[in-house]
Design a protein around this motif. Structure first.
Motif, short mmCIF file in Angstrom:
data_model
loop_
_atom_site.label_atom_id
_atom_site.label_comp_id
_atom_site.label_asym_id
_atom_site.label_seq_id
_atom_site.Cartn_x
_atom_site.Cartn_y
_atom_site.Cartn_z
N PHE A 109 19.73 3.79 -8.32
CA PHE A 109 18.50 3.34 -8.96
C PHE A 109 17.54 4.51 -8.93
O PHE A 109 17.19 5.01 -7.86
CB PHE A 109 17.94 2.15 -8.17
CG PHE A 109 16.82 1.42 -8.83
CD1 PHE A 109 17.02 0.67 -9.98
CD2 PHE A 109 15.55 1.42 -8.27
CE1 PHE A 109 15.98 -0.04 -10.57
CE2 PHE A 109 14.50 0.71 -8.84
CZ PHE A 109 14.72 -0.02 -10.00
N THR A 110 17.15 4.99 -10.12
CA THR A 110 16.29 6.16 -10.20
C THR A 110 15.06 5.87 -11.05
O THR A 110 14.96 4.81 -11.67
CB THR A 110 17.04 7.37 -10.80
OG1 THR A 110 17.43 7.05 -12.13
CG2 THR A 110 18.26 7.74 -9.97
N TRP A 152 0.86 -1.18 0.00
CA TRP A 152 0.00 0.00 0.00
C TRP A 152 0.90 1.23 0.00
O TRP A 152 2.07 1.14 0.34
CB TRP A 152 -0.93 0.00 1.23
CG TRP A 152 -0.19 0.11 2.52
CD1 TRP A 152 0.13 1.25 3.20
CD2 TRP A 152 0.36 -0.95 3.30
NE1 TRP A 152 0.84 0.97 4.34
CE2 TRP A 152 0.99 -0.38 4.43
CE3 TRP A 152 0.39 -2.34 3.16
CZ2 TRP A 152 1.64 -1.14 5.40
CZ3 TRP A 152 1.04 -3.08 4.13
CH2 TRP A 152 1.64 -2.48 5.22
N ASP A 153 0.36 2.34 -0.39
CA ASP A 153 1.11 3.59 -0.40
C ASP A 153 2.44 3.45 -1.14
O ASP A 153 3.49 3.86 -0.67
CB ASP A 153 1.35 4.07 1.04
CG ASP A 153 1.87 5.50 1.07
OD1 ASP A 153 1.55 6.27 0.15
OD2 ASP A 153 2.60 5.85 2.01
N VAL A 154 2.39 2.79 -2.30
CA VAL A 154 3.61 2.58 -3.07
C VAL A 154 3.78 3.71 -4.09
O VAL A 154 3.47 3.56 -5.26
CB VAL A 154 3.66 1.19 -3.75
CG1 VAL A 154 3.92 0.11 -2.74
CG2 VAL A 154 2.38 0.90 -4.51
N VAL A 155 4.27 4.81 -3.60
CA VAL A 155 4.54 5.97 -4.46
C VAL A 155 5.94 6.47 -4.16
O VAL A 155 6.52 6.18 -3.12
CB VAL A 155 3.51 7.10 -4.23
CG1 VAL A 155 2.12 6.68 -4.65
CG2 VAL A 155 3.51 7.56 -2.79
N GLY A 156 6.47 7.23 -5.08
CA GLY A 156 7.75 7.89 -4.87
C GLY A 156 8.91 6.95 -4.63
O GLY A 156 9.00 5.87 -5.23
N GLU A 157 9.79 7.36 -3.73
CA GLU A 157 11.01 6.61 -3.48
C GLU A 157 10.73 5.21 -2.93
O GLU A 157 11.41 4.25 -3.28
CB GLU A 157 11.92 7.38 -2.52
CG GLU A 157 13.29 6.77 -2.40
CD GLU A 157 14.26 7.62 -1.62
OE1 GLU A 157 14.86 7.10 -0.67
OE2 GLU A 157 14.42 8.81 -1.97
N TYR A 158 9.72 5.08 -2.06
CA TYR A 158 9.41 3.75 -1.53
C TYR A 158 9.04 2.80 -2.66
O TYR A 158 9.45 1.63 -2.66
CB TYR A 158 8.30 3.79 -0.47
CG TYR A 158 7.96 2.39 -0.03
CD1 TYR A 158 8.80 1.71 0.85
CD2 TYR A 158 6.89 1.70 -0.57
CE1 TYR A 158 8.55 0.40 1.21
CE2 TYR A 158 6.62 0.39 -0.22
CZ TYR A 158 7.46 -0.25 0.67
OH TYR A 158 7.21 -1.56 1.00
N GLU A 215 21.81 3.53 -3.74
CA GLU A 215 21.08 4.76 -3.44
C GLU A 215 19.89 4.83 -4.38
O GLU A 215 20.03 4.64 -5.58
CB GLU A 215 22.00 5.96 -3.62
CG GLU A 215 21.42 7.24 -3.12
CD GLU A 215 21.10 7.25 -1.63
OE1 GLU A 215 20.28 8.09 -1.24
OE2 GLU A 215 21.65 6.43 -0.86
N VAL A 216 18.72 5.07 -3.83
CA VAL A 216 17.48 5.10 -4.60
C VAL A 216 16.90 6.51 -4.53
O VAL A 216 16.77 7.07 -3.45
CB VAL A 216 16.46 4.08 -4.03
CG1 VAL A 216 15.16 4.12 -4.81
CG2 VAL A 216 17.05 2.68 -4.02
N LYS A 217 16.56 7.07 -5.70
CA LYS A 217 16.01 8.43 -5.73
C LYS A 217 14.97 8.59 -6.82
O LYS A 217 15.13 8.10 -7.92
CB LYS A 217 17.12 9.46 -6.02
CG LYS A 217 18.05 9.72 -4.88
CD LYS A 217 17.43 10.62 -3.84
CE LYS A 217 18.40 10.97 -2.77
NZ LYS A 217 18.42 10.08 -1.63
#
Length: 150
Positions: free
Chosen positions: A137-138, A22-28, A80-82
């Motif tokens: 990872f972007t 759930w709430d799988v948006v953005g960096e997460y 690093e994830v962005k």
């Protein structure tokens, strides 16, 4: 960290990422995607052993790395994830395409630099590490994992 600890940490972290859908948006969302696809994207490092780690324990102001993987035999990968949100922010509206490209290039370089920095910090913490590689990872380039050039 022994093999039992490595396998346990990997199982707990992977279950967390797989189960938290759930709430799988953005960096997460990016982190979750990377973890779920890590056997294909990072096959040399099958074990996930850390998420949101402090470069200096108790000093979040000194930086927080995103993910750490290992092969279980002394080799580590810092990722690093962005979310770069390239060309999607309001400041990009109305800018010339060359200005946007320069801004996007700077964002990518910053993420790559951060990955190298965090890999160096982990290397300094681990006396017995054979190697520590830096990756990033972007949300651009179809979510491909890239190795940070040293």
């Amino acid at each position: 960290m022994n093999q039992s600890d490595i396998k346990h940490r990997d199982a707990v972290l992977r279950a967390y990422f797989a189960g938290r859908d759930w709430d799988v948006v953005g960096e997460y969302d990016l982190k979750r995607d990377l973890v779920l696809r890590s056997p294909q994207l990072l096959p040399d490092y099958p074990f996930l052993i850390d998420d949101e780690w402090e470069c200096e324990p108790g000093r979040a102001d000194k930086g927080r790395g995103d993910l750490v993987f290992t092969d279980g035999a002394g080799r580590f990968a810092v990722v690093e994830v962005k979310c770069l949100d390239l060309n999607q922010n309001s400041s990009a509206v109305g800018k010339k395409s060359s200005t946007r490209r320069n801004t996007n290039t700077k964002k990518r370089r910053k993420v790559e630099s951060q990955a190298r920095d965090y890999a160096g910090k982990l290397r300094a913490k681990l006396d017995d590490a054979q190697s520590v590689e830096a990756y990033y990872f972007t949300d651009d380039d179809k979510k491909e994992l890239k190795r940070a050039e040293t």
